[in-house]
Design a protein around this motif. Structure first.
Motif, PDB file in Angstrom:
ATOM      1  N   THR A  33       0.884  -1.196  -0.042  1.00  8.13           N
ATOM      2  CA  THR A  33       0.088  -0.083   0.070  1.00  8.13           C
ATOM      3  C   THR A  33       0.827   1.291   0.056  1.00  8.13           C
ATOM      4  OG1 THR A  33      -0.002  -0.142   2.506  1.00  8.13           O
ATOM      5  CG2 THR A  33      -2.058  -1.128   1.170  1.00  8.13           C
ATOM      6  N   GLN A  34       0.282   2.331  -0.467  1.00  6.37           N
ATOM      7  CA  GLN A  34       1.056   3.683  -0.390  1.00  6.37           C
ATOM      8  C   GLN A  34       0.845   4.174   1.215  1.00  6.37           C
ATOM      9  OE1 GLN A  34       2.832   4.208  -2.681  1.00  6.37           O
ATOM     10  NE2 GLN A  34       2.018   2.950  -4.365  1.00  6.37           N
ATOM     11  N   LYS A  35       1.814   5.154   1.288  1.00  5.25           N
ATOM     12  CA  LYS A  35       2.141   5.773   2.722  1.00  5.25           C
ATOM     13  C   LYS A  35       1.511   7.068   2.817  1.00  5.25           C
ATOM     14  CE  LYS A  35       4.355   2.061   2.470  1.00  5.25           C
ATOM     15  NZ  LYS A  35       3.500   0.807   2.613  1.00  5.25           N
ATOM     16  N   PRO A  36       0.475   7.362   3.800  1.00  2.00           N
ATOM     17  CA  PRO A  36       0.270   8.649   4.139  1.00  2.00           C
ATOM     18  C   PRO A  36       1.292   9.320   4.696  1.00  2.00           C
ATOM     19  CG  PRO A  36      -0.479   7.183   5.890  1.00  2.00           C
ATOM     20  CD  PRO A  36       0.105   6.235   4.967  1.00  2.00           C
ATOM     21  N   ARG A  37       1.290  10.717   4.479  1.00  2.00           N
ATOM     22  CA  ARG A  37       2.420  11.660   4.869  1.00  2.00           C
ATOM     23  C   ARG A  37       2.766  11.222   6.486  1.00  2.00           C
ATOM     24  NH1 ARG A  37       3.009  16.373   1.936  1.00  2.00           N
ATOM     25  NH2 ARG A  37       1.167  15.997   1.054  1.00  2.00           N
ATOM     26  N   CYS A  38       1.720  11.203   7.396  1.00  2.00           N
ATOM     27  CA  CYS A  38       2.153  11.022   8.474  1.00  2.00           C
ATOM     28  C   CYS A  38       3.041   9.723   8.982  1.00  2.00           C
ATOM     29  CB  CYS A  38       0.889  10.701   9.520  1.00  2.00           C
ATOM     30  SG  CYS A  38      -0.253   9.382   9.259  1.00  2.00           S
ATOM     31  N   VAL A  39       2.848   8.705   8.239  1.00  2.00           N
ATOM     32  CA  VAL A  39       3.782   7.556   8.368  1.00  2.00           C
ATOM     33  C   VAL A  39       5.180   7.884   8.020  1.00  2.00           C
ATOM     34  CG1 VAL A  39       4.362   5.458   7.473  1.00  2.00           C
ATOM     35  CG2 VAL A  39       2.168   5.878   8.194  1.00  2.00           C
ATOM     36  N   VAL A  40       5.435   8.773   6.903  1.00  2.00           N
ATOM     37  CA  VAL A  40       6.780   9.073   6.318  1.00  2.00           C
ATOM     38  C   VAL A  40       7.207  10.128   7.229  1.00  2.00           C
ATOM     39  CG1 VAL A  40       8.019   9.930   4.441  1.00  2.00           C
ATOM     40  CG2 VAL A  40       6.007   8.402   4.292  1.00  2.00           C
ATOM     41  N   ASP A  41       6.431  11.165   7.812  1.00  2.00           N
ATOM     42  CA  ASP A  41       6.878  12.098   8.640  1.00  2.00           C
ATOM     43  C   ASP A  41       7.227  11.438   9.878  1.00  2.00           C
ATOM     44  OD1 ASP A  41       6.316  14.092   6.910  1.00  2.00           O
ATOM     45  OD2 ASP A  41       4.449  14.745   8.005  1.00  2.00           O
ATOM     46  N   LYS A  42       7.058  10.274  10.327  1.00  2.00           N
ATOM     47  CA  LYS A  42       7.088   9.681  11.760  1.00  2.00           C
ATOM     48  C   LYS A  42       8.591   9.126  11.472  1.00  2.00           C
ATOM     49  CE  LYS A  42       5.944   8.311  15.980  1.00  2.00           C
ATOM     50  NZ  LYS A  42       6.171   9.195  16.905  1.00  2.00           N
ATOM     51  N   LEU A  43       8.712   8.556  10.205  1.00  2.00           N
ATOM     52  CA  LEU A  43      10.075   7.954  10.012  1.00  2.00           C
ATOM     53  C   LEU A  43      11.264   8.835  10.268  1.00  2.00           C
ATOM     54  CD1 LEU A  43       9.343   5.856   7.055  1.00  2.00           C
ATOM     55  CD2 LEU A  43       9.977   4.725   9.135  1.00  2.00           C
ATOM     56  N   VAL A  44      10.983  10.305   9.528  1.00  2.00           N
ATOM     57  CA  VAL A  44      12.027  11.246   9.545  1.00  2.00           C
ATOM     58  C   VAL A  44      11.849  11.783  10.919  1.00  2.00           C
ATOM     59  CG1 VAL A  44      12.380  13.628   8.578  1.00  2.00           C
ATOM     60  CG2 VAL A  44      11.199  11.683   7.073  1.00  2.00           C
ATOM     61  N   TYR A  45      11.077  12.019  11.539  1.00  2.00           N
ATOM     62  CA  TYR A  45      11.133  12.636  13.007  1.00  2.00           C
ATOM     63  C   TYR A  45      11.955  11.850  13.653  1.00  2.00           C
ATOM     64  CZ  TYR A  45       9.644  13.915  17.581  1.00  2.00           C
ATOM     65  OH  TYR A  45       9.886  14.464  18.841  1.00  2.00           O
ATOM     66  N   ASN A  46      11.569  10.341  13.656  1.00  2.00           N
ATOM     67  CA  ASN A  46      12.461   9.481  14.646  1.00  2.00           C
ATOM     68  C   ASN A  46      13.983   9.543  14.356  1.00  2.00           C
ATOM     69  OD1 ASN A  46      10.174   8.649  16.012  1.00  2.00           O
ATOM     70  ND2 ASN A  46       9.895   6.739  14.643  1.00  2.00           N
ATOM     71  N   TYR A  47      14.181   9.515  13.158  1.00  2.00           N
ATOM     72  CA  TYR A  47      15.668   9.647  12.897  1.00  2.00           C
ATOM     73  C   TYR A  47      16.258  10.982  13.201  1.00  2.00           C
ATOM     74  CZ  TYR A  47      15.951   5.316  10.200  1.00  2.00           C
ATOM     75  OH  TYR A  47      16.069   3.876   9.777  1.00  2.00           O
ATOM     76  N   TYR A  48      15.506  11.881  13.259  1.00  2.00           N
ATOM     77  CA  TYR A  48      16.090  13.175  13.655  1.00  2.00           C
ATOM     78  C   TYR A  48      16.042  13.228  15.032  1.00  2.00           C
ATOM     79  CZ  TYR A  48      16.532  14.814   8.800  1.00  2.00           C
ATOM     80  OH  TYR A  48      16.862  15.011   7.556  1.00  2.00           O
ATOM     81  N   ASN A  49      14.897  12.640  15.711  1.00  2.00           N
ATOM     82  CA  ASN A  49      14.770  13.170  17.067  1.00  2.00           C
ATOM     83  C   ASN A  49      14.845  12.113  18.007  1.00  2.00           C
ATOM     84  OD1 ASN A  49      13.533  16.114  16.941  1.00  2.00           O
ATOM     85  ND2 ASN A  49      12.633  14.961  15.478  1.00  2.00           N
ATOM     86  N   GLU A  50      14.780  10.689  17.791  1.00  2.00           N
ATOM     87  CA  GLU A  50      14.534   9.757  18.865  1.00  2.00           C
ATOM     88  C   GLU A  50      15.582   8.721  18.373  1.00  2.00           C
ATOM     89  OE1 GLU A  50      10.630   8.597  19.622  1.00  2.00           O
ATOM     90  OE2 GLU A  50      10.552  10.614  20.816  1.00  2.00           O
ATOM     91  N   ASN A  51      16.344   8.580  17.637  1.00  2.00           N
ATOM     92  CA  ASN A  51      17.398   7.762  17.089  1.00  2.00           C
ATOM     93  C   ASN A  51      18.539   7.159  18.127  1.00  2.00           C
ATOM     94  OD1 ASN A  51      18.317   5.730  15.233  1.00  2.00           O
ATOM     95  ND2 ASN A  51      19.963   7.046  14.977  1.00  2.00           N
TER      96      ASN A  51
END
Ligand code: PMP
Length: 405
Positions: A33-51
């Protein structure tokens, strides 16, 4: 409440993409399935903030990442209505979850001559892991047949049980036929015989409400990428007493309590089955995807996709030479078909040039193709972000291809 499809579509940037200068009509949701923006944003957020690596660090960031990963586990627990988050194991996907159970269950519970019941409509990922175990341990497979509509024959299923039956492992929804199998009944029949059950939920969890306590299966598995989450993460749900009983699948960090060269003891659930650094970025993005579909409502998603399926069936059945495979009374949003003598691959290629993405081939279900007496089909599989207009484009595309031949 009815879904606002246009608003939903805006959450999925890829849906406004053009291919060959035509609007993309994405009807390959069964594959991913395709990804909603919130899912991709979450990936990015995690790498920048909670990695930070989880479970081991004393430092702030590691504790934050650990808490996010465990919170994701609780989200999955709640989504499936599991009793405890200890019953949720993160894996790489359906395939790895099934391999885990096939390997650990066979080691603990099976010996030469024992049998596993699967169905004729299984994906290769619920056939081959058992064949690997068959070669290792001399177990064998029994196969539930289906009727002409593509519904499992429950009477034949009952007849497959004997004193050698150790496990039943079947798909909840067929990725080719769209059949929604009566898994609650399948579980009930197995339990009458004292046999545990694993359900492959790869094609059900994204499309229909699933309550693992209600279904009462011992194991239930699914993939993140088919439910709008990232690739590379999936879930094994297992009843606690069964997960406790099974030996670890892989060895490594995280899954141990203590290690010495003389003796190693294993960690408690669910960590016993999560060797190595888990995908703590993917798990939290998967949780985000689950929150997204939950906010839409699984019952609403099911109802809308069903409406889309009925609309598509009517449209496609009106096309000359159309053969639809899978006419089950309980059906999810999957349409497998062939038109006249047109090869599925030609149909897929020509539809692609009209901007329509469908799947062609055997769909990793060659034994099912053999049962149907065909080599492959064209498959359109729907999501809640698809529209009736897109179905019209599909029908017009098929008609155009038909006239070319
Ligand atoms: N089972 C079924 C019914 C499927 O449709 C699929 C994916 N096509 C799988 C298992 C395997 O899923 P994955 O490749 O995500 O492990």
């Amino acid at each position: 409440m009815a879904l606002d499809i246009q608003a939903i579509r805006r959450d999925f940037p890829i849906l406004s993409k053009k291919v060959y200068n035509k609007p993309l009509v994405y009807l390959d949701n069964g594959a991913t399935t395709q990804k909603p923006r919130c899912v991709v944003d979450k990936l990015v957020y995690n790498y920048y903030n909670e990695n930070a690596n989880i479970h081991r660090g004393v430092h702030f960031l590691s504790q934050e990442a650990t808490e996010a990963h465990e919170e994701a586990r609780r989200t999955v627990q709640q989504f499936l209505n599991a009793r405890s988050s200890d019953e949720i194991v993160f894996t790489r996907g359906t395939t790895e979850s099934i391999n885990l159970v096939a390997s650990s269950f066979t080691d603990e519970c099976m010996s030469a001559g024992d049998e596993v019941i699967v169905s004729v409509m299984e994906h290769h990922s619920n056939i081959v892991p058992w064949q690997i175990q068959a070669a290792r341990k001399g177990i064998s497979l029994r196969v539930i047949p289906m009727n002409e509509r593509g519904e499992l024959d429950l009477e034949a299923y009952r007849q497959l049980f004997n004193e050698k039956t150790r496990l039943v492992s079947v798909a909840h929804v067929s990725n080719v036929l769209g059949t929604v199998n009566p898994v609650k009944e399948i579980v009930r029949i197995a339990h009458e015989q004292g046999v545990p059950v694993m359900i492959d939920g790869a094609q059900s969890v994204p499309h229909i409400p699933v309550d693992v306590q209600d279904l009462d299966a011992e194991f239930y598995v699914f993939s993140g990428h088919k439910i709008y989450g990232p690739t590379g993460i999936g879930v094994l749900y297992g009843k606690e007493e069964w997960l406790d009983r099974l030996p670890p699948y892989q060895g490594g960090g995280e899954m141990i309590a203590s290690v010495s060269f003389e003796k190693t003891t294993f960690n408690e659930l669910p960590f016993k089955f999560e060797a190595g650094t888990p995908d703590f970025i993917g798990s939290t993005a998967l949780a985000e995807a689950l929150r997204y579909v939950q906010a839409l409502g699984m019952a609403e998603i099911e109802a809308y996709e069903h409406e889309l399926l009925r609309y598509a069936e009517a449209k496609l059945e009106a096309i000359e030479g159309m053969r639809i495979f899978g006419k089950a009374r309980e059906k999810s949003g999957v349409l497998s078909f062939l038109v006249g003598n047109i090869h599925h691959y030609d149909m897929g290629m020509l539809l692609d040039h009209l901007g329509i993405a469908v799947r062609t081939g055997h769909h990793c279900a060659q034994p099912l193709m053999q049962a149907l007496g065909i080599e492959g089909t064209v498959r359109a599989s729907f999501s809640f972000y698809n529209t009736k207009e897109e179905v019209d484009v599909l029908a017009a595309g098929i008609e155009r291809v038909r006239k070319m031949f």
